[in-house]
Design a protein around this motif. Structure first.
Motif, short mmCIF file in Angstrom:
data_model
loop_
_atom_site.label_atom_id
_atom_site.label_comp_id
_atom_site.label_asym_id
_atom_site.label_seq_id
_atom_site.Cartn_x
_atom_site.Cartn_y
_atom_site.Cartn_z
N PRO A 191 0.83 -1.22 0.00
CA PRO A 191 0.00 0.00 0.00
C PRO A 191 0.86 1.27 0.00
N THR A 192 0.70 2.09 -1.02
CA THR A 192 1.54 3.27 -1.17
C THR A 192 1.26 4.33 -0.11
N ALA A 193 0.12 4.26 0.55
CA ALA A 193 -0.19 5.24 1.58
C ALA A 193 0.67 5.03 2.82
N PHE A 194 1.23 3.84 2.97
CA PHE A 194 1.99 3.52 4.18
C PHE A 194 3.46 3.22 3.90
N PHE A 195 3.74 2.56 2.78
CA PHE A 195 5.10 2.11 2.52
C PHE A 195 5.84 3.10 1.62
N VAL A 196 6.98 3.59 2.11
CA VAL A 196 7.76 4.57 1.38
C VAL A 196 9.22 4.12 1.36
N ARG A 197 9.92 4.55 0.32
CA ARG A 197 11.34 4.23 0.20
C ARG A 197 12.14 5.33 0.89
N ILE A 198 12.92 4.96 1.90
CA ILE A 198 13.75 5.94 2.59
C ILE A 198 15.21 5.82 2.17
N HIS A 199 15.48 4.82 1.35
CA HIS A 199 16.83 4.54 0.90
C HIS A 199 16.71 3.73 -0.38
N ARG A 200 17.75 3.74 -1.17
CA ARG A 200 17.73 2.96 -2.42
C ARG A 200 17.41 1.49 -2.16
N GLN A 201 17.75 1.00 -0.98
CA GLN A 201 17.57 -0.42 -0.68
C GLN A 201 16.52 -0.69 0.39
N THR A 202 15.76 0.32 0.81
CA THR A 202 14.88 0.12 1.97
C THR A 202 13.52 0.78 1.81
N LEU A 203 12.48 -0.01 2.06
CA LEU A 203 11.11 0.49 2.23
C LEU A 203 10.74 0.39 3.70
N ILE A 204 9.99 1.35 4.20
CA ILE A 204 9.48 1.24 5.56
C ILE A 204 7.97 1.46 5.58
N ASN A 205 7.35 0.95 6.63
CA ASN A 205 5.92 1.14 6.86
C ASN A 205 5.76 2.31 7.83
N LEU A 206 5.22 3.42 7.34
CA LEU A 206 5.09 4.62 8.18
C LEU A 206 4.22 4.37 9.40
N ALA A 207 3.35 3.38 9.36
CA ALA A 207 2.48 3.10 10.50
C ALA A 207 3.28 2.66 11.72
N HIS A 208 4.52 2.21 11.52
CA HIS A 208 5.33 1.73 12.64
C HIS A 208 6.36 2.75 13.11
N VAL A 209 6.43 3.90 12.45
CA VAL A 209 7.42 4.92 12.83
C VAL A 209 6.99 5.59 14.14
N ARG A 210 7.90 5.64 15.12
CA ARG A 210 7.60 6.26 16.41
C ARG A 210 8.33 7.59 16.59
N ALA A 211 9.43 7.79 15.85
CA ALA A 211 10.16 9.05 15.92
C ALA A 211 11.10 9.15 14.73
N ILE A 212 11.41 10.40 14.36
CA ILE A 212 12.40 10.66 13.33
C ILE A 212 13.40 11.63 13.97
N VAL A 213 14.63 11.18 14.13
CA VAL A 213 15.61 11.99 14.88
C VAL A 213 16.85 12.22 14.02
N ARG A 214 17.58 13.29 14.37
CA ARG A 214 18.81 13.60 13.66
C ARG A 214 19.85 12.53 13.94
N GLY A 215 20.54 12.12 12.87
CA GLY A 215 21.65 11.20 13.03
C GLY A 215 22.95 11.93 12.79
N GLU A 216 23.98 11.20 12.40
CA GLU A 216 25.27 11.80 12.13
C GLU A 216 25.25 12.52 10.79
N GLY A 217 25.94 13.63 10.72
CA GLY A 217 26.04 14.37 9.46
C GLY A 217 24.68 14.81 8.96
N GLU A 218 24.39 14.48 7.70
CA GLU A 218 23.13 14.88 7.07
C GLU A 218 22.08 13.77 7.14
#
Length: 255
Positions: A191-218
């Motif tokens: 389902p495109t409403a929930f699954f998005v590509r965050i990396h060339r090799q990775t899809l995630i389900n936004l329904a399971h995201v609990r936080a988005i935090v700054r990492g190293e660099g950019e």
């Protein structure tokens, strides 16, 4: 596979098995090598009897035919038999699987066997069994690993990560499943409403995201419920996903 298909009949109705056996007599390529009518008997049969094809009833004494999927090796074909469960039939249709509605007719059985005989016999490129139609969040998707076949609720998939021609599913219960299926194939059916590509090799389900935090660099990290590890993405990628994050109600989590 030999010229004949070694076939199991698993159904808790003796008369239904008898009728299916009668119908299959007109198909010389079928060799019935065993029957079972209960969940426990079916488990023993699947463990002790080599087979290429199983006719699997959904409703069994002691449980469900779905409970047996992890006992069926990836090379074996499954034809589900049901007295019509709309939810179950939807699962079969979206996964391009075959099923028979009771009472089984000779014409429908013949059509099913044609489909089985035309299907690939390799242990398991799940891409060939890609969904016949886009999946919905409440659907179940059939996943074949190197040693088992199972239905996985779409909503339980946290992420899908590519590893050459394989992909690894991270499930909400911390299980990981490796399957011979491409990331592109998953992206096309989830389902495109929930699954998005965050990396060339990775899809995630936004329904399971609990936080988005700054990492190293950019980079930024998408965090999930413990004990699942976070996944990284570039800040630029997150910016590109802003509309998707807004639609999922996650803009308040943006770093």
């Amino acid at each position: 596979m030999s010229d004949s298909l070694r076939t199991l009949l698993i159904d808790d109705e003796p008369l239904a098995r008898l009728e299916l056996r009668r119908l299959l007599k007109t198909h010389p390529q079928i060799e019935i090598v065993g029957e079972a009518g209960t969940l426990n008997a079916a488990r023993a049969l699947l463990a002790d009897t080599p087979f290429d094809l199983v006719f699997l009833d959904i409703q069994l004494r002691g449980g469900s035919g779905f409970d047996l999927l992890d006992r069926i090796p990836p090379h074996a074909h499954i034809v589900f038999v049901t007295a019509y469960d709309r939810y179950a039939v939807r699962a079969f249709e979206v996964n391009a699987l075959d099923y028979l509605l009771k009472p089984v007719t000779s014409a429908r059985l013949a059509s099913s066997l044609q489909r089985v005989l035309a299907a690939p016999t390799s242990a398991a490129d799940d891409t060939t069994a890609a969904a016949a139609m886009p999946l919905l969040p409440d659907d179940r998707v059939l996943v074949k690993t190197s040693d088992a076949t199972r239905f996985v609720p779409v909503q339980s998939i946290v992420s899908v990560t590519s590893n050459e021609n394989y992909t690894e599913l991270q499930l909400a219960d911390a299980q990981k499943l490796m399957t011979l299926r491409t990331l592109k194939s998953w992206e096309a059916c989830l389902p495109t409403a929930f699954f998005v590509r965050i990396h060339r090799q990775t899809l995630i389900n936004l329904a399971h995201v609990r936080a988005i935090v700054r990492g190293e660099g950019e980079s930024v990290q998408f965090q999930f419920d413990d004990p699942l590890p976070p996944l990284s993405a570039s800040r630029r990628r997150v910016s590109d996903l802003k509309q998707r994050l807004e639609a999922a109600g996650l803009t308040q989590l943006l770093p």
